[in-house]
Design an enzyme around this catalytic site. Structure first.
Site, short mmCIF file in Angstrom:
data_model
loop_
_atom_site.label_atom_id
_atom_site.label_comp_id
_atom_site.label_asym_id
_atom_site.label_seq_id
_atom_site.Cartn_x
_atom_site.Cartn_y
_atom_site.Cartn_z
N HIS A 294 -2.78 -0.30 2.18
CA HIS A 294 -3.56 -1.24 1.39
C HIS A 294 -3.98 -2.37 2.32
CE1 HIS A 294 -2.02 -0.02 -2.88
NE2 HIS A 294 -2.33 1.02 -2.14
N GLU B 142 -3.73 -5.57 2.14
CA GLU B 142 -2.74 -6.63 2.34
C GLU B 142 -1.67 -6.21 3.35
OE1 GLU B 142 -3.82 -5.33 -0.49
OE2 GLU B 142 -3.92 -6.81 -2.10
N CYS C 100 2.39 -4.39 -2.47
CA CYS C 100 1.91 -5.47 -1.60
C CYS C 100 2.58 -6.79 -1.93
CB CYS C 100 0.39 -5.57 -1.70
SG CYS C 100 -0.43 -4.13 -0.97
#
Lengths: 146, 146
Positions: A51, A53, A84
């Protein structure tokens, strides 16, 4: 538009247009300076943890040479998912700015609420033996807390 | 001891003795075959996301060439933290065997409950503009759901 959020937006566009993954970008800033920018690359890397992040946290930690990012801030185009959020807290980030909400993401086809509604089966095995690892850890004179 | 849990234990020992990070190991198995083994390496890599479970998921995805690990099982020496639980679900793992509990980890100095009791401040910024990314995503004819 906030200039760091603008950068996160541009990262999201870059990743989406390249087919790297979903439309998500993230930027990590320290004392007004951009330390890392990243986009979701789950599809390109075949890595379910990539992801935006997490990728930004990994890049910032690599750049600063430390896992403690407590003097940094995160800008993310969308509200961080539970994975995250956990990474943000392990990195000790104290401030997160996000754009779209989790509900917006769900309408865009990224519904982590539905996803997490069907958790895996968890089963405890060999707990006594595994618990022993912590006894060994606590006996290490050179252990580092983190 | 379960043979996969034994491997996870050995990974935890290897990582701890090398100073890579805390006493945590993980193994990913597919149809009785070990696909990946990993230990916590937060200290060695300066990467706060390098918990054993995440490292094992990344290695297994790289080996299999896909982010979907729904045909795999995870063995972890300790109950996964919230970050790793999220990663487990994004990887679509359906079965997790773990040894020590989160309470055991807390007594060993790894208390993610206390850690997560002090979450970062979250603030919404430029939400309308960021929401627009999902509209663009949904217009992509070649988008892949995941």
């Amino acid at each position: 538009m906030n200039r760091f959020m603008q950068l996160a937006y541009e990262e999201a566009m870059r990743g989406m247009n390249a087919g790297a993954g979903g439309p998500f970008g993230a930027v990590i800033v320290r004392e007004g300076e951009v330390i890392a920018t990243a986009h979701n690359s789950v599809l390109r890397t075949n890595d379910p943890t990539m992801h935006a992040e997490i990728a930004a946290i990994r890049a910032a930690s690599a750049k600063l040479g430390r896992f403690d990012l407590s003097d940094c801030e995160l800008y993310a185009t969308c509200q961080p998912c539970p994975m995250c959020q956990g990474a943000i807290q392990w990195a000790r980030l104290k401030k997160v700015y996000y754009g779209a909400s989790a509900e917006d993401a769900a309408q865009g086809g990224f519904d982590d609420a539905a996803f997490h509604a069907n958790p895996p089966t968890m089963e405890a095995v060999d707990s006594d033996e595994m618990r022993g690892l912590f006894s060994l850890w606590l006996q290490k004179p050179d252990r580092q807390g983190y």
